[in-house]
Structure formats: structure tokens, C-alpha cells
Scaffold this motif. Structure first.
Motif, PDB file in Angstrom:
ATOM      1  N   VAL A 260       0.834  -1.203   0.000  1.00 32.68           N
ATOM      2  CA  VAL A 260       0.000   0.000   0.000  1.00 32.68           C
ATOM      3  C   VAL A 260       0.866   1.249   0.000  1.00 32.68           C
ATOM      4  CG1 VAL A 260      -1.831   1.231   1.222  1.00 32.68           C
ATOM      5  CG2 VAL A 260      -1.792  -1.281   1.220  1.00 32.68           C
ATOM      6  N   ASP A 261       1.945   1.206   0.782  1.00 30.35           N
ATOM      7  CA  ASP A 261       2.922   2.289   0.815  1.00 30.35           C
ATOM      8  C   ASP A 261       4.255   1.680   1.242  1.00 30.35           C
ATOM      9  OD1 ASP A 261       2.789   2.032   3.680  1.00 30.35           O
ATOM     10  OD2 ASP A 261       1.148   3.489   3.726  1.00 30.35           O
ATOM     11  N   ALA A 262       5.183   2.520   1.668  1.00 29.86           N
ATOM     12  CA  ALA A 262       6.520   2.020   1.994  1.00 29.86           C
ATOM     13  C   ALA A 262       6.536   1.094   3.203  1.00 29.86           C
ATOM     14  CB  ALA A 262       7.467   3.195   2.235  1.00 29.86           C
ATOM     15  N   GLN A 263       5.569   1.230   4.101  1.00 28.29           N
ATOM     16  CA  GLN A 263       5.561   0.439   5.328  1.00 28.29           C
ATOM     17  C   GLN A 263       4.465  -0.618   5.377  1.00 28.29           C
ATOM     18  OE1 GLN A 263       7.950   0.677   7.806  1.00 28.29           O
ATOM     19  NE2 GLN A 263       8.907   1.976   6.265  1.00 28.29           N
ATOM     20  N   ARG A 264       3.362  -0.378   4.689  1.00 26.48           N
ATOM     21  CA  ARG A 264       2.216  -1.279   4.779  1.00 26.48           C
ATOM     22  C   ARG A 264       2.223  -2.266   3.611  1.00 26.48           C
ATOM     23  NH1 ARG A 264      -4.185   0.511   5.205  1.00 26.48           N
ATOM     24  NH2 ARG A 264      -4.974  -1.511   5.953  1.00 26.48           N
ATOM     25  N   VAL A 265       2.364  -3.533   3.935  1.00 32.62           N
ATOM     26  CA  VAL A 265       2.476  -4.581   2.921  1.00 32.62           C
ATOM     27  C   VAL A 265       1.449  -5.669   3.197  1.00 32.62           C
ATOM     28  CG1 VAL A 265       4.009  -6.259   1.819  1.00 32.62           C
ATOM     29  CG2 VAL A 265       4.955  -4.134   2.736  1.00 32.62           C
ATOM     30  N   LEU A 266       0.728  -6.070   2.169  1.00 30.32           N
ATOM     31  CA  LEU A 266      -0.237  -7.155   2.240  1.00 30.32           C
ATOM     32  C   LEU A 266       0.285  -8.332   1.425  1.00 30.32           C
ATOM     33  CD1 LEU A 266      -3.404  -5.032   1.455  1.00 30.32           C
ATOM     34  CD2 LEU A 266      -2.705  -5.826   3.725  1.00 30.32           C
ATOM     35  N   ASN A 271      -1.641 -20.336   3.635  1.00 23.39           N
ATOM     36  CA  ASN A 271      -2.548 -20.492   4.771  1.00 23.39           C
ATOM     37  C   ASN A 271      -3.129 -19.192   5.303  1.00 23.39           C
ATOM     38  OD1 ASN A 271      -0.510 -19.331   6.254  1.00 23.39           O
ATOM     39  ND2 ASN A 271      -0.115 -21.108   7.562  1.00 23.39           N
ATOM     40  N   GLY A 272      -3.017 -18.090   4.547  1.00 24.35           N
ATOM     41  CA  GLY A 272      -3.663 -16.885   5.026  1.00 24.35           C
ATOM     42  C   GLY A 272      -3.242 -15.615   4.328  1.00 24.35           C
ATOM     43  N   VAL A 273      -3.943 -14.560   4.680  1.00 23.74           N
ATOM     44  CA  VAL A 273      -3.596 -13.210   4.241  1.00 23.74           C
ATOM     45  C   VAL A 273      -2.982 -12.486   5.431  1.00 23.74           C
ATOM     46  CG1 VAL A 273      -4.456 -11.016   3.357  1.00 23.74           C
ATOM     47  CG2 VAL A 273      -5.475 -13.163   2.554  1.00 23.74           C
ATOM     48  N   TYR A 274      -1.830 -11.862   5.199  1.00 30.21           N
ATOM     49  CA  TYR A 274      -1.076 -11.223   6.275  1.00 30.21           C
ATOM     50  C   TYR A 274      -0.783  -9.768   5.928  1.00 30.21           C
ATOM     51  CZ  TYR A 274      -0.407 -15.994   7.884  1.00 30.21           C
ATOM     52  OH  TYR A 274      -0.624 -17.279   8.323  1.00 30.21           O
ATOM     53  N   GLU A 275      -0.654  -8.969   6.986  1.00 32.48           N
ATOM     54  CA  GLU A 275      -0.352  -7.557   6.811  1.00 32.48           C
ATOM     55  C   GLU A 275       0.856  -7.174   7.663  1.00 32.48           C
ATOM     56  OE1 GLU A 275      -2.943  -3.530   6.795  1.00 32.48           O
ATOM     57  OE2 GLU A 275      -2.859  -4.552   8.742  1.00 32.48           O
ATOM     58  N   SER A 276       1.729  -6.354   7.086  1.00 37.79           N
ATOM     59  CA  SER A 276       2.841  -5.762   7.828  1.00 37.79           C
ATOM     60  C   SER A 276       2.665  -4.252   7.847  1.00 37.79           C
ATOM     61  CB  SER A 276       4.177  -6.108   7.165  1.00 37.79           C
ATOM     62  OG  SER A 276       5.242  -5.437   7.831  1.00 37.79           O
ATOM     63  N   ARG A 277       2.936  -3.651   8.974  1.00 38.33           N
ATOM     64  CA  ARG A 277       2.897  -2.192   9.111  1.00 38.33           C
ATOM     65  C   ARG A 277       4.292  -1.626   9.344  1.00 38.33           C
ATOM     66  NH1 ARG A 277      -2.214   0.793   8.952  1.00 38.33           N
ATOM     67  NH2 ARG A 277      -3.856  -0.779   9.024  1.00 38.33           N
ATOM     68  N   ASP A 278       5.314  -2.492   9.252  1.00 42.03           N
ATOM     69  CA  ASP A 278       6.681  -2.035   9.505  1.00 42.03           C
ATOM     70  C   ASP A 278       7.630  -2.441   8.376  1.00 42.03           C
ATOM     71  OD1 ASP A 278       6.840  -4.754   9.954  1.00 42.03           O
ATOM     72  OD2 ASP A 278       7.295  -4.583  12.096  1.00 42.03           O
ATOM     73  N   GLY A 279       7.124  -2.392   7.156  1.00 42.91           N
ATOM     74  CA  GLY A 279       7.988  -2.661   6.018  1.00 42.91           C
ATOM     75  C   GLY A 279       8.390  -4.108   5.857  1.00 42.91           C
ATOM     76  N   GLY A 280       7.602  -5.030   6.377  1.00 41.29           N
ATOM     77  CA  GLY A 280       7.874  -6.443   6.186  1.00 41.29           C
ATOM     78  C   GLY A 280       8.665  -7.115   7.286  1.00 41.29           C
ATOM     79  N   LYS A 281       8.921  -6.411   8.370  1.00 49.09           N
ATOM     80  CA  LYS A 281       9.657  -7.023   9.481  1.00 49.09           C
ATOM     81  C   LYS A 281       8.777  -8.011  10.245  1.00 49.09           C
ATOM     82  CE  LYS A 281      12.587  -2.933  10.082  1.00 49.09           C
ATOM     83  NZ  LYS A 281      12.940  -1.801  10.984  1.00 49.09           N
ATOM     84  N   THR A 282       7.539  -7.613  10.494  1.00 49.73           N
ATOM     85  CA  THR A 282       6.599  -8.475  11.206  1.00 49.73           C
ATOM     86  C   THR A 282       5.264  -8.479  10.464  1.00 49.73           C
ATOM     87  OG1 THR A 282       5.828  -6.658  12.625  1.00 49.73           O
ATOM     88  CG2 THR A 282       7.683  -7.999  13.424  1.00 49.73           C
ATOM     89  N   PHE A 283       4.496  -9.565  10.668  1.00 51.83           N
ATOM     90  CA  PHE A 283       3.217  -9.714   9.986  1.00 51.83           C
ATOM     91  C   PHE A 283       2.137 -10.165  10.962  1.00 51.83           C
ATOM     92  CE2 PHE A 283       6.197  -9.957   6.516  1.00 51.83           C
ATOM     93  CZ  PHE A 283       5.526  -9.359   5.451  1.00 51.83           C
ATOM     94  N   THR A 284       0.908  -9.708  10.724  1.00 51.63           N
ATOM     95  CA  THR A 284      -0.246 -10.168  11.482  1.00 51.63           C
ATOM     96  C   THR A 284      -1.269 -10.754  10.512  1.00 51.63           C
ATOM     97  OG1 THR A 284      -1.253  -7.968  11.386  1.00 51.63           O
ATOM     98  CG2 THR A 284       0.071  -8.479  13.316  1.00 51.63           C
ATOM     99  N   GLU A 285      -1.926 -11.809  10.944  1.00 53.70           N
ATOM    100  CA  GLU A 285      -2.907 -12.478  10.100  1.00 53.70           C
ATOM    101  C   GLU A 285      -4.179 -11.647   9.981  1.00 53.70           C
ATOM    102  OE1 GLU A 285      -5.326 -16.030  11.364  1.00 53.70           O
ATOM    103  OE2 GLU A 285      -3.855 -17.033  10.050  1.00 53.70           O
ATOM    104  N   GLN A 286      -4.683 -11.506   8.763  1.00 48.30           N
ATOM    105  CA  GLN A 286      -5.925 -10.796   8.512  1.00 48.30           C
ATOM    106  C   GLN A 286      -7.065 -11.734   8.128  1.00 48.30           C
ATOM    107  OE1 GLN A 286      -5.965  -7.272   8.964  1.00 48.30           O
ATOM    108  NE2 GLN A 286      -3.989  -7.916   9.820  1.00 48.30           N
ATOM    109  N   LEU A 287      -6.715 -12.848   7.445  1.00 47.51           N
ATOM    110  CA  LEU A 287      -7.724 -13.808   7.015  1.00 47.51           C
ATOM    111  C   LEU A 287      -7.073 -15.182   6.968  1.00 47.51           C
ATOM    112  CD1 LEU A 287     -10.673 -14.153   5.877  1.00 47.51           C
ATOM    113  CD2 LEU A 287      -9.642 -14.016   3.610  1.00 47.51           C
TER     114      LEU A 287
END
Length: 295
Positions: A260-266, A271-287
């Protein structure tokens, strides 16, 4: 009407190193599925994922799948927003405005290859713009008021300013494409040899080089993301000349990538859809997606 075809040989059979990713699109039997709990209490089966995007109108995550477009709210509630068609190429280009391609829902009739389709109500309804019955775009990118589409039926890059008439560009075996945010003539494609680069709007491509990546997303001039076939996310700040690993998306083989931008990556994996808010360092499951038979 001819039988629906999930995957074209120009893409699949000539891209051996990406075959593990590509074959996930080829099944027409049992599907990888996910079970979520939408607001009406029913369950949604989420098959193989083909695209991801954030609608600026409501900031919801939209997931294009083998069986329709799924909206995911901030609280994790998942709802199918339209029909159960197979959406292959998919991109969000503005508020409530999506472009897509793919195949109709089973038994619904219509062309096996839907060409370029558009929704202006966040995926609830779609209309055909062009190339119905002729083209199945497996990759769609929108930049510089232009649609760039990789036509899996022929292995040709097609480009359109008005979404109805198309320029035919290079033929190549690719899985995904990306377009420079600052230069409409710089187009990248993922191939089995690495990243192929065009400097003339996709009319010709140099041979592949660098890392072998499955999907690309180029949201900012100094931010280009690529994910490899094992789910390792890489970032380039110089347009793909050099790459740095930022992290690994959980879940194995990738299915889609949108920055989405420099920090937000989907990213979507097996096994799922994941989102990062720190440029790909960590991810949280969305679906969540639970792998079943057939993929």
C-alpha cells in the motif's frame, strides 16, 4: 461455450522455477479453503487468492479469490461482496473502483475469459470493459492513468489508456509485472531467470536477472517489494538493481502481494492473508486459510 481454463501454457509450462506457485491456480476440483465468520453467522469458503487491495473509501481489505471477492473489516469479519466468480487479475484503482479479470461463476454462463472488467461499487457488481472471451489477465497494474495487463492466454503484455482499446507489447513467460511510479516506460516482470526489465513501456524486455521472485509491488519510487516462492519478502530502494531481505511472510508459497505504501504490505500465502505495518519485518494475520485437497 468452451470449458473454463484456469491456467494457460504460455505462463505455466515455460516457467519451471515458478511452477509451484503457478500450479496453485490450475485446479478446478477441490480447492484450498478458508473458513471465516461473517456477520450473518454463515461461513465463507476462500479458495486460492489472486489479488489484494485496500479500498480508500472505507479502508477495508479486499481479497480476490477463486470464488469471489471477500471484504475483511478491521475486526476480522469477512463478507463476500458479490458473486462467486473466479477473479484472477485484480487491482484497486480508486475509491470503490476495482479492475479485474478471470472466469465466471460455475453455471452462470458468459465468456470463459472475462477480459477486463470493472466494479465501481467495491466489488458488488461488475461490468465488462473490453476483451471479453479473448483474454484472461493474470496480472493487472494501474499506473500513470494506464492499465498494464499480462494476458495469460497469449503471454503478451497489453497496455491501455482508455480500458477499451489495447496496445500489444512484448510476449514473455512471466507471473507478475510492476510499473515504476515515476516512469511509465519502466516495467518489470518476474520470470524463471529473474526479473526482466523493459525501458520502453513493455515493448521489449531484457533477459531476467537478479533474484527469482514470484510477485512484485512498487508503491513508491524508492520502495519496490518482491516475494519469492518460499514467502521471503525483499525490498529494493533502487528500482530493482539491488535487494535486501526484510522478513518472511508466514504460510509458505505466496499467492499475491500488494504494498500500500513504503511500510504497509499485504501478502497472501498458502494459509492466510497477512499484513505488515513495519515494512515487512513483522506480519499479522488478517484472514486465515486452511489448506485442503486439490492444491
Amino acid at each position: 461455450m468452451k470449458p473454463r481454463r484456469r491456467l494457460r501454457p504460455v505462463t505455466a509450462l515455460t516457467t519451471a522455477l515458478l511452477a509451484t506457485v503457478l500450479t496453485a491456480c490450475s485446479s478446478s476440483g477441490s480447492d484450498t479453503s478458508a473458513t471465516s465468520s461473517p456477520s450473518d453467522g454463515s461461513s465463507i469458503s476462500v479458495s486460492h487468492i489472486h489479488g489484494l487491495g485496500i479500498d480508500p473509501a472505507d479502508q477495508r481489505l479486499y481479497v480476490a479469490t477463486h470464488e469471489g471477492v471477500i471484504a475483511v473489516a478491521a475486526d476480522g469479519t469477512a463478507t463476500r461482496v458479490g458473486d462467486k466468480a473466479d477473479y484472477m487479475g485484480f487491482t484497486v484503482i480508486g475509491a470503490r473502483t476495482f479492475l479485474g479479470s478471470g472466469h465466471p461463476a460455475e453455471g452462470s454462463g458468459g465468456h470463459a475469459n472475462r477480459g477486463l472488467i470493472e466494479s465501481t461499487d467495491s466489488g458488488k457488481t461488475w461490468k465488462t470493459l473490453s476483451l471479453a472471451g479473448k483474454t484472461d489477465f493474470h496480472a493487472l497494474k494501474y499506473a500513470h492513468d494506464t492499465v498494464y495487463g499480462y494476458d495469460s492466454t497469449s503471454g503478451i503484455l497489453r497496455v491501455s489508456k482508455n480500458r477499451t482499446t489495447w496496445d500489444t507489447r512484448a510476449r514473455l513467460a512471466a507471473l507478475d509485472i510492476a510499473v515504476s511510479p515515476t516512469d511509465p516506460d519502466t516495467v518489470l516482470a518476474t520470470t524463471e531467470q529473474g526479473i526482466a526489465r523493459s525501458t520502453n513501456g513493455g515493448k521489449t524486455f531484457a533477459g531476467g536477472a537478479g533474484p527469482v521472485l514470484a510477485f512484485l509491488s512498487w508503491p513508491k519510487p524508492d520502495t519496490l517489494y518482491g516475494i519469492d516462492t518460499a514467502g521471503v519478502l525483499n525490498r529494493s530502494t533502487d528500482g530493482g538493481a539491488t535487494w535486501t531481505k526484510t522478513g518472511t511472510v508466514p504460510g509458505g508459497q505466496p499467492q499475491a502481494l500488494t504494498a500500500v505504501d513504503a511500510q504497509r504490505v499485504l501478502a497472501a500465502t498458502q494459509n492466510g492473508v497477512y499484513e505488515s505495518r513495519d515494512g515487512g519485518k513483522t506480519f499479522t494475520e488478517q484472514l486465515p486459510v486452511t489448506t485442503g485437497e486439490g492444491h
